[in-house]
Write a protein that holds these residues in place. Structure first.
Motif, PDB file in Angstrom:
ATOM      1  N   SER A 161       0.478  -0.983  -0.226  1.00 28.10           N
ATOM      2  CA  SER A 161      -0.003   0.134   0.221  1.00 28.10           C
ATOM      3  C   SER A 161       0.888   1.175  -0.217  1.00 28.10           C
ATOM      4  O   SER A 161       1.634   1.653   0.229  1.00 28.10           O
ATOM      5  CB  SER A 161      -0.913  -0.230   1.344  1.00 28.10           C
ATOM      6  OG  SER A 161      -0.421   0.225   2.324  1.00 28.10           O
ATOM      7  N   ASP A 162       0.512   2.048   0.145  1.00 29.80           N
ATOM      8  CA  ASP A 162       1.090   3.912  -0.014  1.00 29.80           C
ATOM      9  C   ASP A 162       1.736   3.918   0.960  1.00 29.80           C
ATOM     10  O   ASP A 162       2.812   4.279   1.562  1.00 29.80           O
ATOM     11  CB  ASP A 162       0.324   4.842  -0.623  1.00 29.80           C
ATOM     12  CG  ASP A 162      -0.436   4.738  -1.630  1.00 29.80           C
ATOM     13  OD1 ASP A 162       0.289   3.561  -2.667  1.00 29.80           O
ATOM     14  OD2 ASP A 162      -1.001   5.710  -1.941  1.00 29.80           O
ATOM     15  N   GLU A 163       0.503   3.503   2.420  1.00 25.70           N
ATOM     16  CA  GLU A 163       1.282   3.674   3.806  1.00 25.70           C
ATOM     17  C   GLU A 163       1.967   2.750   3.559  1.00 25.70           C
ATOM     18  O   GLU A 163       3.056   3.252   4.729  1.00 25.70           O
ATOM     19  CB  GLU A 163      -0.276   3.440   4.958  1.00 25.70           C
ATOM     20  CG  GLU A 163      -1.248   3.814   4.560  1.00 25.70           C
ATOM     21  CD  GLU A 163      -1.862   4.077   3.632  1.00 25.70           C
ATOM     22  OE1 GLU A 163      -3.029   5.358   3.010  1.00 25.70           O
ATOM     23  OE2 GLU A 163      -1.704   3.037   2.672  1.00 25.70           O
ATOM     24  N   GLN A 164       1.915   1.755   3.030  1.00 24.28           N
ATOM     25  CA  GLN A 164       3.584   0.830   3.028  1.00 24.28           C
ATOM     26  C   GLN A 164       4.728   1.256   2.853  1.00 24.28           C
ATOM     27  O   GLN A 164       5.480   0.689   3.150  1.00 24.28           O
ATOM     28  CB  GLN A 164       3.443  -0.622   3.046  1.00 24.28           C
ATOM     29  CG  GLN A 164       2.438  -1.573   4.236  1.00 24.28           C
ATOM     30  CD  GLN A 164       1.781  -2.701   3.342  1.00 24.28           C
ATOM     31  OE1 GLN A 164       1.779  -3.147   2.315  1.00 24.28           O
ATOM     32  NE2 GLN A 164       1.023  -3.861   4.040  1.00 24.28           N
ATOM     33  N   THR A 210      -2.529  -7.366   2.061  1.00 26.53           N
ATOM     34  CA  THR A 210      -3.088  -6.120   1.754  1.00 26.53           C
ATOM     35  C   THR A 210      -3.402  -6.196   0.452  1.00 26.53           C
ATOM     36  O   THR A 210      -2.667  -7.104  -0.844  1.00 26.53           O
ATOM     37  CB  THR A 210      -1.721  -5.253   1.808  1.00 26.53           C
ATOM     38  OG1 THR A 210      -1.912  -5.138   3.500  1.00 26.53           O
ATOM     39  CG2 THR A 210      -1.924  -4.230   1.292  1.00 26.53           C
TER      40      THR A 210
END
Length: 267
Positions: A161-164, A210
């Motif tokens: 993800s973008d958060e990762q 994810t």
């Protein structure tokens, strides 16, 4: 070869589901169950898996013909012939390939099946893409980072993800590679069927996994600072198609295959 971790059969794993999509046998009931649910939601899931493999072959062959002799393939998956090293070494037997995945079952099969030509090298390391420093450190033992390397990320980044830090991971990996290196990637998308994409994302989340499907513009961001090879970021079946190759024919009667691909060169 590294990685003594036990195989977790209690929840599905993307590499084993991908194996099932391709008709393989190296998967478990939990993988098959989720795979069937995804195919029921969108039958093109099977087409996307096969189209990914066909793109890997086309892209790797193209890179080898450009003179690339080193490949770092992250998110390798369970070996399925032809594997990347077989495609590259068919063009240039001296090619050196490092495979990387985080599933122990991939390691077991890699140890048995990923055999290099005598002139080349094929090695496997177990690590997570979210550990770019570890990957680079170990890959340096096999690859010469003073010479061009092709970084292959096939059907991988939609699991980050973008958060990762998906974009940061790619930039970090490419920053270690010299001028003349390449990024080759394929990426699932929900651009054509957003309702299915939301349902699939929730299905993954419910299993502790994810799924980060991205549209064309979001996939193109991975190539920022690179020189895109024609035709740029394109639907997987439309990137330099070779009709009839590998026994694969794209059927888009139910809509475009839900994935984008591209290759970019580091200036």
């Amino acid at each position: 070869m590294t990685g003594p971790d036990p195989i977790d059969t209690t929840r599905p794993h993307p590499a084993r589901m991908y194996d099932w999509f391709l008709g393989g046998k190296d998967n478990y009931p939990v993988d098959v169950e989720m795979g069937r649910q995804l195919v029921a939601m969108d039958p093109r899931t099977l087409t996307m898996a096969r189209a990914n493999r066909a793109f890997m072959e086309r892209g790797t062959g193209w890179l080898a013909r450009q003179g690339v002799r080193q490949f770092l393939d992250i998110g390798t998956g369970i070996p399925t012939e032809p594997n990347l090293h077989q495609v590259a070494q068919r063009v240039a037997p001296e090619s050196r390939v490092v495979y990387c995945d985080n599933d122990p079952i991939v390691l077991r099969h890699a140890e048995a099946l990923l055999r290099s030509t005598p002139e080349g090298v094929t090695e496997y390391l177990q690590a997570d893409v979210r550990e770019p420093g570890t990957i680079v450190e170990q890959a340096r033992e096999v690859l010469d980072f003073d010479r061009p390397v092709a970084l292959s990320l096939i059907a991988l980044l939609h699991f980050v993800s973008d958060e990762q830090g998906a974009y940061e991971l790619v930039r970090s990996l490419m920053s270690e590679l010299p001028s003349g290196s390449y990024l080759m990637l394929s990426h699932g998308t929900g651009e054509f069927t957003p309702d299915n994409a939301r349902a699939a994302t929730e299905m993954y989340r419910a299993r502790g996994l994810t799924l980060a499907l991205r549209d064309r513009a979001e996939v193109a961001r991975f190539f920022d600072g690179l020189e895109l090879v024609e035709p740029g970021v394109e639907i997987v079946t439309r990137w330099r198609p070779e009709p009839g190759a590998n026994g694969f024919e794209a059927d888009e009667s139910e809509g475009p295959t839900p994935g984008f691909v591209g290759i970019g060169r580091k200036p």
